[in-house]
Design a protein around this motif. Structure first.
Motif, PDB file in Angstrom:
ATOM      1  N   MET A  72       2.362  -1.120  -2.001  1.00 54.94           N
ATOM      2  CA  MET A  72       1.305  -0.423  -2.076  1.00 54.94           C
ATOM      3  C   MET A  72       0.369  -0.820  -3.004  1.00 54.94           C
ATOM      4  N   SER A  73       1.023  -1.930  -3.860  1.00 61.05           N
ATOM      5  CA  SER A  73       0.049  -2.522  -4.938  1.00 61.05           C
ATOM      6  C   SER A  73      -0.996  -3.427  -4.198  1.00 61.05           C
ATOM      7  N   MET A  74      -0.800  -3.763  -2.797  1.00 59.88           N
ATOM      8  CA  MET A  74      -1.671  -4.871  -2.201  1.00 59.88           C
ATOM      9  C   MET A  74      -2.924  -4.108  -1.844  1.00 59.88           C
ATOM     10  N   SER A  75      -3.824  -4.812  -1.788  1.00 57.23           N
ATOM     11  CA  SER A  75      -5.292  -4.548  -1.874  1.00 57.23           C
ATOM     12  C   SER A  75      -5.702  -3.885  -0.421  1.00 57.23           C
ATOM     13  N   ASP A  76      -5.109  -4.537   0.607  1.00 57.22           N
ATOM     14  CA  ASP A  76      -5.456  -3.853   2.133  1.00 57.22           C
ATOM     15  C   ASP A  76      -4.589  -3.083   2.669  1.00 57.22           C
ATOM     16  N   ILE A  77      -3.329  -2.896   2.073  1.00 56.88           N
ATOM     17  CA  ILE A  77      -2.179  -2.083   2.607  1.00 56.88           C
ATOM     18  C   ILE A  77      -2.580  -0.475   1.946  1.00 56.88           C
ATOM     19  N   ASP A  78      -2.644   0.559   3.087  1.00 52.47           N
ATOM     20  CA  ASP A  78      -3.049   1.754   2.680  1.00 52.47           C
ATOM     21  C   ASP A  78      -2.029   2.714   3.194  1.00 52.47           C
ATOM     22  N   GLY A  79      -0.569   2.365   2.941  1.00 55.76           N
ATOM     23  CA  GLY A  79       0.317   3.219   3.560  1.00 55.76           C
ATOM     24  C   GLY A  79       1.270   2.492   4.230  1.00 55.76           C
ATOM     25  N   VAL A  80       2.402   3.209   4.623  1.00 56.04           N
ATOM     26  CA  VAL A  80       3.620   2.373   5.207  1.00 56.04           C
ATOM     27  C   VAL A  80       4.140   3.416   6.346  1.00 56.04           C
ATOM     28  N   LEU A  81       4.306   2.893   7.519  1.00 57.89           N
ATOM     29  CA  LEU A  81       5.264   3.440   8.571  1.00 57.89           C
ATOM     30  C   LEU A  81       6.598   3.214   8.317  1.00 57.89           C
ATOM     31  N   VAL A  82       7.416   4.092   8.142  1.00 52.89           N
ATOM     32  CA  VAL A  82       9.026   3.768   7.741  1.00 52.89           C
ATOM     33  C   VAL A  82       9.930   4.388   8.656  1.00 52.89           C
ATOM     34  N   GLY A  83      10.836   3.576   9.184  1.00 46.71           N
ATOM     35  CA  GLY A  83      12.033   3.893  10.354  1.00 46.71           C
ATOM     36  C   GLY A  83      13.315   4.442   9.459  1.00 46.71           C
ATOM     37  N   GLY A  84      14.066   3.566   9.577  1.00 41.43           N
ATOM     38  CA  GLY A  84      15.382   3.567   8.980  1.00 41.43           C
ATOM     39  C   GLY A  84      15.448   4.286   7.766  1.00 41.43           C
ATOM     40  N   TRP A  92       9.655  -8.757  14.335  1.00 39.49           N
ATOM     41  CA  TRP A  92      10.727  -9.201  13.636  1.00 39.49           C
ATOM     42  C   TRP A  92      11.242  -8.774  12.395  1.00 39.49           C
ATOM     43  N   ALA A  93      10.317  -7.514  11.880  1.00 37.74           N
ATOM     44  CA  ALA A  93      10.749  -7.008  10.709  1.00 37.74           C
ATOM     45  C   ALA A  93      11.183  -5.401  10.644  1.00 37.74           C
ATOM     46  N   ILE A  94      11.124  -4.904  12.007  1.00 33.48           N
ATOM     47  CA  ILE A  94      11.493  -3.665  12.506  1.00 33.48           C
ATOM     48  C   ILE A  94      12.939  -3.607  12.400  1.00 33.48           C
ATOM     49  N   GLY A  95      13.475  -2.605  11.479  1.00 26.51           N
ATOM     50  CA  GLY A  95      15.138  -2.435  11.664  1.00 26.51           C
ATOM     51  C   GLY A  95      15.946  -3.453  11.414  1.00 26.51           C
ATOM     52  N   THR A  96      15.274  -4.725  10.773  1.00 27.54           N
ATOM     53  CA  THR A  96      16.346  -5.897  10.650  1.00 27.54           C
ATOM     54  C   THR A  96      16.451  -6.029   9.098  1.00 27.54           C
ATOM     55  N   GLY A  97      15.811  -5.297   8.188  1.00 21.10           N
ATOM     56  CA  GLY A  97      15.970  -5.492   6.915  1.00 21.10           C
ATOM     57  C   GLY A  97      15.189  -6.727   6.346  1.00 21.10           C
ATOM     58  N   LYS A  98      14.654  -7.145   7.337  1.00 25.37           N
ATOM     59  CA  LYS A  98      13.614  -8.656   6.813  1.00 25.37           C
ATOM     60  C   LYS A  98      12.154  -8.230   6.726  1.00 25.37           C
ATOM     61  N   THR A  99      11.711  -7.376   5.516  1.00 30.45           N
ATOM     62  CA  THR A  99      10.483  -7.305   5.380  1.00 30.45           C
ATOM     63  C   THR A  99       9.589  -8.294   5.436  1.00 30.45           C
ATOM     64  N   CYS A 100       8.479  -8.225   5.884  1.00 34.90           N
ATOM     65  CA  CYS A 100       7.254  -9.287   5.876  1.00 34.90           C
ATOM     66  C   CYS A 100       7.043  -9.449   4.401  1.00 34.90           C
ATOM     67  N   GLU A 101       6.700 -10.678   3.979  1.00 30.35           N
ATOM     68  CA  GLU A 101       6.364 -10.835   2.519  1.00 30.35           C
ATOM     69  C   GLU A 101       4.954  -9.936   2.202  1.00 30.35           C
ATOM     70  N   SER A 102       5.002  -9.098   0.974  1.00 28.50           N
ATOM     71  CA  SER A 102       3.734  -8.523   0.877  1.00 28.50           C
ATOM     72  C   SER A 102       2.591  -9.288   0.913  1.00 28.50           C
ATOM     73  N   LYS A 103       2.307 -10.426   0.476  1.00 30.71           N
ATOM     74  CA  LYS A 103       1.097 -11.155   0.682  1.00 30.71           C
ATOM     75  C   LYS A 103       0.740 -11.425   2.145  1.00 30.71           C
ATOM     76  N   GLU A 104       1.554 -11.650   2.861  1.00 31.11           N
ATOM     77  CA  GLU A 104       1.266 -11.955   4.147  1.00 31.11           C
ATOM     78  C   GLU A 104       1.045 -10.652   5.018  1.00 31.11           C
ATOM     79  N   ALA A 105       1.587  -9.657   4.689  1.00 34.60           N
ATOM     80  CA  ALA A 105       1.296  -8.350   5.232  1.00 34.60           C
ATOM     81  C   ALA A 105      -0.022  -7.976   4.918  1.00 34.60           C
ATOM     82  N   ASN A 106      -0.321  -8.193   3.503  1.00 33.15           N
ATOM     83  CA  ASN A 106      -1.758  -7.836   2.932  1.00 33.15           C
ATOM     84  C   ASN A 106      -2.752  -8.623   3.963  1.00 33.15           C
ATOM     85  N   ARG A 107      -2.479 -10.111   4.098  1.00 27.61           N
ATOM     86  CA  ARG A 107      -3.425 -10.753   4.681  1.00 27.61           C
ATOM     87  C   ARG A 107      -3.705 -10.434   6.057  1.00 27.61           C
TER      88      ARG A 107
END
Ligand code: PGA
Length: 243
Positions: free
Chosen positions: A214-226, A168-183
């Protein structure tokens, strides 16, 4: 020490001429990017050799957008790991939600692709992530766990990247909240049971949210489309700063 992987997935964009023009803007902007991160671009297959050639004196690494499990054979439209190695490819994206959706790729096929990549020295970037409906039904964790467990069967956790990409976050402009992505990335690390596992987040990453992600403790990078299609914007993402 987990070295972040910042990867741009161009999907079905960029002719060879466009790729050359892109790199003429992008490469100077990342010439002084700190070496504490790996920079990767996944062009379409047709532009791999052009990107390899243009980037040969840089620290940019190449990824393919898929890889087949056989070295050769009657598999029309597929590309083998040996063919990719010839073009200096280091990573292969497997299990992206688009082939999962459009070509009904199964976890078993994705696992075969990932294993074949690893056998040949390519690092698979295994994408996982739940749909909107699955999240609403409270099934997100179960779905992701199944994708991780089946996708990584027989895989060496030290030579793989997981990309958590909520559909639901891919190509939609709707990023997952960083704390939730980190969780979720933390959960994936626990399930795999390997503390040095590299886990990316993907889904509407842009220059405006990269530093926080990138400041989140468990996120080690990003995969970026658009946002990876704009050389200046992607250079800003590559040059992220921890906030
Ligand atoms: P997006 O795509 O950045 O355009 O949301 C991410 C992806 O598909 O990997």
């Amino acid at each position: 020490m987990r070295k972040p992987v910042i990867a741009g997935n161009w999907k079905m964009h960029m002719t060879c001429a466009e790729a050359r023009e892109y790199l003429s803007v992008f490469l100077p902007l990342v010439a002084h990017t700190p070496q504490d991160r790996n920079l990767v671009i996944a062009p379409p297959f047709t532009a791999l050799s052009t990107v390899a050639e243009s980037a040969r004196d840089s620290h940019l690494r190449l990824s393919s957008q898929n890889v087949h499990w056989e070295d050769k054979g009657a598999f029309t439209a597929e590309v083998s790991p040996l063919m990719l190695l010839e073009h200096k490819v280091c990573y292969s994206i497997v299990g992206h939600s688009e082939p999962r959706k459009y070509y009904s790729e199964s976890d078993e096929q994705i696992n075969r692709r990932a294993r074949s990549a690893q056998t040949h020295g390519l690092i698979p970037i295994v994408c996982v992530g739940e749909s909107d409906e699955q999240r609403e039904r409270g099934e997100a964790e179960r779905v992701i766990r199944r994708q991780v467990e089946q996708g990584l069967e027989g895989i060496d956790s030290a030579k793989v990247v997981i990309a958590y990409e909520p559909i639901w976050a891919i190509g939609t402009g709707k990023t997952c909240e960083s704390k939730e992505a980190n969780r979720i990335c933390g959960l994936i690390r626990d399930w795999v049971g390997f503390s040095d596992l590299i886990i990316q987040y993907g889904g509407s990453v842009k220059p405006g949210n990269i530093d926080e992600l990138m400041s989140m403790s468990d996120i080690d990078g990003v995969l970026v489309g658009g946002a990876s299609l704009d050389p200046k914007g992607f250079a800003r993402i590559a040059n992220f700063e921890y906030c």
